[in-house]
Design a protein around this motif. Sequence first.
Motif, short mmCIF file in Angstrom:
data_model
loop_
_atom_site.label_atom_id
_atom_site.label_comp_id
_atom_site.label_asym_id
_atom_site.label_seq_id
_atom_site.Cartn_x
_atom_site.Cartn_y
_atom_site.Cartn_z
N VAL A 57 -59.69 15.83 -37.13
CA VAL A 57 -59.02 15.80 -36.47
C VAL A 57 -59.25 15.14 -34.87
CG1 VAL A 57 -57.21 17.29 -37.21
CG2 VAL A 57 -58.66 17.75 -35.66
N PRO A 58 -58.52 14.45 -34.23
CA PRO A 58 -58.83 13.59 -32.67
C PRO A 58 -59.89 14.92 -32.18
CG PRO A 58 -56.35 13.45 -33.14
CD PRO A 58 -57.14 14.31 -33.93
N ARG A 66 -52.80 28.55 -38.92
CA ARG A 66 -52.44 27.76 -39.32
C ARG A 66 -52.88 27.55 -41.26
NH1 ARG A 66 -54.06 22.80 -40.36
NH2 ARG A 66 -52.04 20.99 -40.59
N ALA A 78 -57.43 13.77 -40.83
CA ALA A 78 -56.30 14.74 -40.82
C ALA A 78 -55.19 13.29 -40.71
CB ALA A 78 -56.15 16.09 -40.06
N ALA A 95 -51.74 14.33 -40.42
CA ALA A 95 -49.87 14.48 -40.55
C ALA A 95 -49.63 14.69 -42.70
CB ALA A 95 -48.84 13.50 -40.54
N GLY A 96 -49.16 15.86 -42.65
CA GLY A 96 -48.39 15.94 -44.88
C GLY A 96 -50.15 16.97 -45.01
N LYS A 110 -48.43 10.28 -38.46
CA LYS A 110 -48.57 11.04 -37.23
C LYS A 110 -47.97 11.22 -35.76
CE LYS A 110 -52.18 14.14 -35.58
NZ LYS A 110 -51.09 14.82 -34.90
N ASP A 156 -44.86 13.31 -37.22
CA ASP A 156 -45.06 14.44 -36.71
C ASP A 156 -44.32 14.94 -35.62
OD1 ASP A 156 -46.03 16.49 -39.15
OD2 ASP A 156 -46.48 17.01 -37.20
N ASP A 167 -39.40 18.32 -40.13
CA ASP A 167 -40.05 18.18 -41.23
C ASP A 167 -40.14 18.72 -42.19
OD1 ASP A 167 -42.57 16.59 -42.38
OD2 ASP A 167 -44.24 18.00 -41.40
O1 CDP Z 1 -50.99 18.52 -41.90
P1 CDP Z 1 -49.67 19.01 -41.39
O2 CDP Z 1 -48.77 17.71 -41.88
O3 CDP Z 1 -49.33 19.87 -43.39
O4 CDP Z 1 -49.57 20.36 -40.84
P2 CDP Z 1 -49.11 20.98 -39.60
O5 CDP Z 1 -49.45 21.79 -39.07
O6 CDP Z 1 -47.78 19.55 -39.23
O7 CDP Z 1 -50.22 19.37 -38.86
C1 CDP Z 1 -49.75 18.15 -38.84
C2 CDP Z 1 -51.15 17.62 -38.17
O8 CDP Z 1 -51.49 17.66 -36.60
C3 CDP Z 1 -52.13 16.74 -38.91
O9 CDP Z 1 -51.84 16.95 -40.34
C4 CDP Z 1 -53.06 16.75 -38.34
O10 CDP Z 1 -53.37 15.02 -38.00
C5 CDP Z 1 -52.60 17.30 -37.09
N1 CDP Z 1 -53.33 18.39 -36.29
C6 CDP Z 1 -54.35 18.50 -35.77
O11 CDP Z 1 -54.62 17.42 -35.01
N2 CDP Z 1 -55.46 19.75 -35.07
C7 CDP Z 1 -55.37 20.61 -35.69
N3 CDP Z 1 -55.90 21.77 -34.86
C8 CDP Z 1 -54.35 20.97 -36.70
C9 CDP Z 1 -53.19 19.53 -36.88
#
Ligand code: CDP
Length: 250
Positions: A84-85, A95, A130, A132-133, A175, A178, A184
């Motif tokens: 992630v960034p 999470r 990562a 999103a999703g 991204k 989201d 979502d």
């Molecule tokens: O990944 P997903 O959509 O299933 O779960 P989310 O909790 O809705 O997270 C969305 C997105 O946020 C992730 O896919 C990552 O790109 C980003 N994220 C992040 O940048 N840093 C984190 N610690 C967790 C998530």
Amino acid sequence: MGSNKDIELIKDGKRIDGRDFDELREIKIKAGVLKRADGSAYLEWGKNKVMAAVYGPREMHPRHAQETTKAVVRARYNMAAFSVPDRKRPGPDRRSIEISKLISEALEKVVFTEKYPRSVIDVFVEVLQASAGTRCCGLTAASVALADAGIPMSDLVASCASGKIEGQVVLDLGKNEDNYGQADLPIGYIPRSDELCLLQMDGNLSEDEYEEAMDMSIEACKEIYEIQKEALREKYSTELQAEKLNEEEM
Ligand code: CDP
């Protein structure tokens, strides 16, 4: 999920990445990529990159965690520090514990766990990049890895999310969608029995929007299911070819 009026998510009837409202990001899956795992799958979904590895069934340790009548499906979802960034602090957090639990529970619905009492089937989901999703990526890849491990299952699980951006229901949030969207709704879908094994919702949808999102996701899961099956077919046809060549050489 949060609204930010400055971020434009829809322009001229298309989404910012050029997709139609009901269009998936590109998905590629390769089965059987890790030598030391019993089963594995590598998935790219848009900018997401995810590896799934399966070990087992094997005897469950610690023993007090054994189930006397069935195997436990124990998934562990992990995000690499560089995925992630902002650097992700290594180790489990709320999470990743939540996502591990929902992946375990979704997969338990398709694995014939009663065949392996006192055992554990370990499923590792490693998010390398990562965007999103990732829970849907993880579940989709993990079910291919389980099939690749030869674990008896009633079907694969395909997973996908729909959501809402600027009042419009759209498939497979990217991204920015989201981050700045309004809802979502990730699902896990078992095509053969037409059942859900995962349903979550973040944000708000009206009943009609919910129906629309659900229909879009189910159609998309059917497409993803074909990609999953093709990945397995590809792996086993390559393996058969290699075996044939070996035999010819002998
Ligand atoms: O990944 P997903 O959509 O299933 O779960 P989310 O909790 O809705 O997270 C969305 C997105 O946020 C992730 O896919 C990552 O790109 C980003 N994220 C992040 O940048 N840093 C984190 N610690 C967790 C998530």
